[in-house]
Scaffold this motif. Structure first.
Motif, PDB file in Angstrom:
ATOM      1  N   UNK A  69       0.773  -1.026  -0.077  1.00  0.00           N
ATOM      2  CA  UNK A  69       0.104   0.141   0.385  1.00  0.00           C
ATOM      3  C   UNK A  69       0.901   1.442   0.261  1.00  0.00           C
ATOM      4  N   UNK A  70       0.048   2.046  -0.454  1.00  0.00           N
ATOM      5  CA  UNK A  70       0.951   3.641  -0.605  1.00  0.00           C
ATOM      6  C   UNK A  70       0.195   4.461   0.713  1.00  0.00           C
ATOM      7  N   UNK A  85      -1.631   7.889  -6.813  1.00  0.00           N
ATOM      8  CA  UNK A  85      -0.125   7.398  -7.723  1.00  0.00           C
ATOM      9  C   UNK A  85      -0.650   5.955  -8.420  1.00  0.00           C
ATOM     10  N   UNK A  86      -1.641   5.660  -7.498  1.00  0.00           N
ATOM     11  CA  UNK A  86      -1.863   3.706  -8.134  1.00  0.00           C
ATOM     12  C   UNK A  86      -2.849   4.444  -9.021  1.00  0.00           C
ATOM     13  N   UNK A  87      -3.097   4.601  -9.640  1.00  0.00           N
ATOM     14  CA  UNK A  87      -4.248   5.075 -10.552  1.00  0.00           C
ATOM     15  C   UNK A  87      -3.184   5.915 -12.176  1.00  0.00           C
ATOM     16  N   UNK A  88      -2.322   7.014 -11.749  1.00  0.00           N
ATOM     17  CA  UNK A  88      -1.711   6.844 -12.515  1.00  0.00           C
ATOM     18  C   UNK A  88      -0.687   6.367 -12.584  1.00  0.00           C
ATOM     19  N   UNK A  89      -0.539   5.622 -12.351  1.00  0.00           N
ATOM     20  CA  UNK A  89       0.973   4.545 -12.751  1.00  0.00           C
ATOM     21  C   UNK A  89       0.957   3.691 -13.265  1.00  0.00           C
ATOM     22  N   UNK A  90      -0.561   3.510 -12.957  1.00  0.00           N
ATOM     23  CA  UNK A  90      -1.617   1.677 -14.487  1.00  0.00           C
ATOM     24  C   UNK A  90      -1.239   2.182 -15.963  1.00  0.00           C
ATOM     25  N   UNK A 137       0.080  -3.084  -4.699  1.00  0.00           N
ATOM     26  CA  UNK A 137      -1.160  -1.332  -5.128  1.00  0.00           C
ATOM     27  C   UNK A 137      -1.233  -1.029  -6.802  1.00  0.00           C
ATOM     28  N   UNK A 138      -0.191  -2.024  -7.777  1.00  0.00           N
ATOM     29  CA  UNK A 138      -0.220  -1.519  -8.844  1.00  0.00           C
ATOM     30  C   UNK A 138      -0.013  -3.090  -9.952  1.00  0.00           C
ATOM     31  N   UNK A 161       9.623  13.107  14.959  1.00  0.00           N
ATOM     32  CA  UNK A 161       8.323  12.551  14.111  1.00  0.00           C
ATOM     33  C   UNK A 161       7.881  12.453  12.793  1.00  0.00           C
ATOM     34  N   UNK A 162       7.745  12.255  12.196  1.00  0.00           N
ATOM     35  CA  UNK A 162       7.560  12.294  10.670  1.00  0.00           C
ATOM     36  C   UNK A 162       5.621  12.225  10.487  1.00  0.00           C
ATOM     37  N   UNK A 163       5.048  13.181   9.703  1.00  0.00           N
ATOM     38  CA  UNK A 163       4.096  13.386   9.892  1.00  0.00           C
ATOM     39  C   UNK A 163       3.428  13.312   8.017  1.00  0.00           C
ATOM     40  N   UNK A 164       1.981  12.347   7.400  1.00  0.00           N
ATOM     41  CA  UNK A 164       2.055  12.436   6.518  1.00  0.00           C
ATOM     42  C   UNK A 164       2.223  12.820   5.415  1.00  0.00           C
ATOM     43  N   UNK A 165       2.554  14.542   5.587  1.00  0.00           N
ATOM     44  CA  UNK A 165       3.234  15.740   4.616  1.00  0.00           C
ATOM     45  C   UNK A 165       4.233  15.738   4.791  1.00  0.00           C
ATOM     46  N   UNK A 166       5.482  15.124   5.437  1.00  0.00           N
ATOM     47  CA  UNK A 166       6.599  14.914   5.263  1.00  0.00           C
ATOM     48  C   UNK A 166       6.877  13.656   4.673  1.00  0.00           C
ATOM     49  N   UNK A 167       6.243  12.812   4.475  1.00  0.00           N
ATOM     50  CA  UNK A 167       6.209  11.111   3.876  1.00  0.00           C
ATOM     51  C   UNK A 167       5.914  11.314   2.115  1.00  0.00           C
ATOM     52  N   UNK A 168       5.379  12.544   2.153  1.00  0.00           N
ATOM     53  CA  UNK A 168       5.098  12.962   0.857  1.00  0.00           C
ATOM     54  C   UNK A 168       5.778  14.017   0.132  1.00  0.00           C
ATOM     55  N   UNK A 169       6.692  14.889   0.778  1.00  0.00           N
ATOM     56  CA  UNK A 169       7.194  15.027   0.340  1.00  0.00           C
ATOM     57  C   UNK A 169       8.757  14.238   0.370  1.00  0.00           C
ATOM     58  N   UNK A 170       9.015  13.702   1.038  1.00  0.00           N
ATOM     59  CA  UNK A 170       9.988  12.646   1.042  1.00  0.00           C
ATOM     60  C   UNK A 170       9.748  11.180  -0.638  1.00  0.00           C
TER      61      UNK A 170
END
Length: 386
Positions: free
Chosen positions: A28-29, A36-41, A119-120, A156-165
């Protein structure tokens, strides 16, 4: 590894492929990245995943020289980290708090090799493949990969941090093809792309929210959701309505499509063309209001149908239809039965009954051919109706 004056750290280790799923979530993402799962198919990523699988198989088959596959995961929240002067460190975390942020296609390739959920694309192994490549898969499962774990045990890492990574990894590792994403500098599509105001206007003027609304976070609509369309599908529909099939096929949300005349689509829409699109769409939606709620498995949710409707608008306007005539045409097509077992689909050249003879399915060799075939069917229906 840690950076001076920053609490963000990276732990680097190696482990056999078979152990990855025990320590990390690779199926999962992050929810905010579900688009992303939609765009990358797409065909490009299918080929890239297959290439990774082939190289890994060649590695164990030929004992060839190769650098290890590298996967990068981020840990949400504050894990427990213990460093040591003898270079042995430990990190304690919940595997459900981990998300793949680097070499996504490599992770997908591993899932496909091991037959794990991904997920892909489909990762389900056929009985034939499972039996014929059993020994190869076992050898691959023991092959080591390099794992990089990015975490912050202080803040700690937030969801925004994960998105940035995730965004950074796409910059550093440009292998993933995400063709409909707006900004090449980042992966999160902002709302400033050229046709955004016209999509918003179409949604507002046709009262799409009353029918279920539009999903701005995915490429296609899911049966389990309430939405009737997505931002991406409406973009393609509008481009088709103004510019026809070829521009519709190759247009990207980041660019203002230029017509053969040299004029941009946004300027054409600003000049009144959006009124044609609104009139037709409004007429089409009204008869289908109940179906959008009660029949979520019909073709009225198909992105190819919506894009074919765009091509229908293009043809009608090219033939000199007025706004009123477009509205009537929309109502005529809106009164069709879009159920997959509707008998009238037998008259459509790109539809055929399934093997059980119960529902009609796509009989075309490509999505473009399917879309064009639907447009031609709609066009013939309108010629009969008027």
């Amino acid at each position: 590894m840690s950076s001076r004056d920053r609490s963000l750290k990276t732990l680097i280790t190696t482990m056999p492929i078979v152990e990855i799923s025990a320590y990390f979530s690779i199926d999962r993402l992050l929810p905010e990245l579900k688009w992303v799962a939609d765009a990358a198919v797409n065909a490009t990523n299918v080929e890239k995943v297959q290439a990774i699988q082939t190289d890994l198989e060649r590695l164990v088959s030929n004992d060839s020289i190769s650098a290890p596959l590298i996967l990068t995961f981020a840990v949400m929240g504050k894990p427990n980290f213990k460093g040591s002067s003898n270079l042995t460190s430990s990190l304690r975390y919940d595997s459900s708090d981990t998300y793949i942020v680097g070499n996504v296609l490599g992770a997908v390739a591993i899932c496909k090799i091991l037959g794990l959920k991904t997920f892909l694309f489909s990762s389900r192994l056929s009985v034939k493949d499972a039996n014929s490549k059993s020994e190869l898969r076992q050898r691959l499962a023991m092959e080591s990969v390099e794992i990089r774990v990015v975490f912050d045990d202080q803040r700690g890492l937030s969801s925004a941090d994960v998105i940035e990574l995730f965004k950074q990894s796409r910059t550093f590792d440009s292998s993933m093809s995400l063709p409909h994403i707006a900004d090449s500098q980042g992966v999160i599509s902002d709302k400033s792309y050229p046709l955004s105001p016209f999509i918003e206007e179409l949604i507002s003027r046709t009262d799409m929210e009353l029918y279920g609304g539009v999903n701005f976070d995915a490429k296609h609509v899911k049966v389990s959701e309430r939405y009737i369309a997505t931002e991406y599908v409406l973009f393609k529909m509008i481009v088709g309505a103004v510019a026809g099939v070829r521009k519709q096929e190759y247009s990207k949300m980041s660019k203002d499509v230029t017509l053969n005349s040299g004029e941009s689509i946004s300027s054409v829409l600003s000049g009144g063309y959006i009124d044609f699109v609104v009139a037709f769409t409004k007429g089409w939606l009204e008869p289908l209001r109940r179906d959008f709620v009660g029949n979520r498995s019909g073709y009225h949710l198909s992105p190819q149908v919506w894009q074919a409707l765009g091509l229908t608008i293009h043809q009608l306007v090219s033939d000199g239809a007025s706004i009123e005539e477009l509205n009537i045409a929309g109502k005529v097509l809106g009164q069709l039965n879009y159920s997959k077992n509707a008998k009238h689909w037998s008259n459509c050249s790109v539809m055929e009954l399934d093997s059980k003879g119960r529902i009609y399915k796509n009989a075309a060799s490509s999505t473009r051919q399917f879309r064009v075939g639907l447009f031609e069917y709609f066009e013939n229906l309108l010629k009969t109706a008027f």
